[in-house]
Write an enzyme that holds these catalytic residues in place. Structure first.
Site, mmCIF file in Angstrom:
data_model
loop_
_atom_site.group_PDB
_atom_site.id
_atom_site.type_symbol
_atom_site.label_atom_id
_atom_site.label_comp_id
_atom_site.label_asym_id
_atom_site.label_seq_id
_atom_site.Cartn_x
_atom_site.Cartn_y
_atom_site.Cartn_z
ATOM 1 N N CYS A 1 1.239 -1.077 -0.048
ATOM 2 C CA CYS A 1 -0.025 -0.168 -0.224
ATOM 3 C C CYS A 1 1.305 1.674 -0.369
ATOM 4 C CB CYS A 1 -0.838 0.400 0.538
ATOM 5 S SG CYS A 1 -2.384 1.292 0.998
ATOM 6 N N HIS B 1 -3.389 -5.509 0.526
ATOM 7 C CA HIS B 1 -3.398 -5.588 1.956
ATOM 8 C C HIS B 1 -3.045 -6.704 2.140
ATOM 9 C CE1 HIS B 1 -2.999 -1.768 4.205
ATOM 10 N NE2 HIS B 1 -3.505 -1.565 3.106
ATOM 11 N N GLU C 1 -1.063 -8.541 3.781
ATOM 12 C CA GLU C 1 -0.818 -9.715 5.542
ATOM 13 C C GLU C 1 -2.457 -9.530 5.823
ATOM 14 O OE1 GLU C 1 -1.393 -4.903 6.225
ATOM 15 O OE2 GLU C 1 -0.800 -6.411 4.469
#
Length: 259
Positions: A113, A221, A223
């Site tokens: 990001c 994202h 993660e």
């Protein structure tokens, strides 16, 4: 043998509205530890406390995280406006030269990001202040309300170059991702190879061409739910393998080789 050590770029925060802190999302540490197989350590991204030369010696790789403040437009030759949002000049001062140093050394990094945008700016590129204001573009911002699961839910497709780095890494030319960003790449920087796009043409994945090491970044994202997501898991696994190679004194870059 010890785990490779991944430096997670922290963000400035306030606890209880009045206590300054350096913060990092738990899901970043979880992805690094459980999927990349590395030790996560938070970096206070502030030149008052750390410098790039020290970081390069301490860590085997870097996770350039997302963050609410944006890269200051002066870093890419533009005048700030209200549309550019909030800034973190201290993080700019650490991460931008860190990216350039890692590219030249072959030291692994994965940008997420804001980290995706930092890689582009570090290499001389520019950003749009607000993607949703551009003709034909969708709103890529995080939903303003809802649970964490709702905010990080899968929302759009990303299409990779056939036979390119991300196609080979993830095993598919078309994947589904979340989206939680307002800004995006305008002009790619030197050696920035945009390798994936959303349906509306927004750049979503990049690598640094001819970098001697793992030098990848994504606009979404990964993660979130990294251990279970079919897109996130191979990305963090490959990042962990690159960090392990660096820790062992090797610097292979098979993903970045032309096919």
């Amino acid at each position: 043998m010890r785990r490779p050590v991944i430096g997670i770029i922290g963000n400035s925060a306030l606890l209880g509205d009045d206590y300054p802190a350096h913060a990092g999302g738990v899901m970043n540490s979880q992805a690094v530890a459980e999927v990349a197989g590395a030790m996560p350590l938070l970096i206070p991204a502030d030149p008052h406390y750390v410098d790039v030369a020290e970081l390069l010696e301490v860590f085997d790789g870097f996770l350039l995280t997302g963050g609410r403040p944006n890269v200051h437009p002066e870093e890419y030759g533009e005048t700030p406006t209200a549309a550019h949002g909030d800034f973190d000049r201290c993080r700019d001062a650490i991460v931008l030269p860190l990216v350039r140093a890692c590219v030249e050394r072959g030291q692994p990094f994965l940008g997420i990001c804001r980290g995706f945008q930092e890689v582009n700016v570090a290499m001389g590129g520019t950003l749009y202040p607000e993607i949703r204001d551009l003709p034909g573009r969708m709103n890529h911002r995080m939903p303003p309300e809802g649970t964490i699961d709702e905010k990080f839910a899968i929302r759009h497709a990303v299409h990779f170059t056939e036979g390119g780095v991300f196609h080979r890494l993830l095993g598919s030319q078309d994947v589904m991702t979340n989206t939680l960003h307002g800004q995006g790449i305008n002009r790619p920087g030197r050696r920035i190879n945009v390798d994936g796009w959303a349906d509306d043409g927004t750049p979503e994945a990049l690598y640094v061409e001819d970098a001697p090491g793992f030098a990848l970044a994504v606009q979404w994202h990964p993660e979130y739910n990294a251990a279970n997501d079919p897109v996130s898991r191979p990305l963090f696994t490959a990042f962990g393998q690159a960090a392990r190679a660096w820790a062992e004194g090797r610097c292979p870059a098979p993903l970045l080789k032309a096919v």
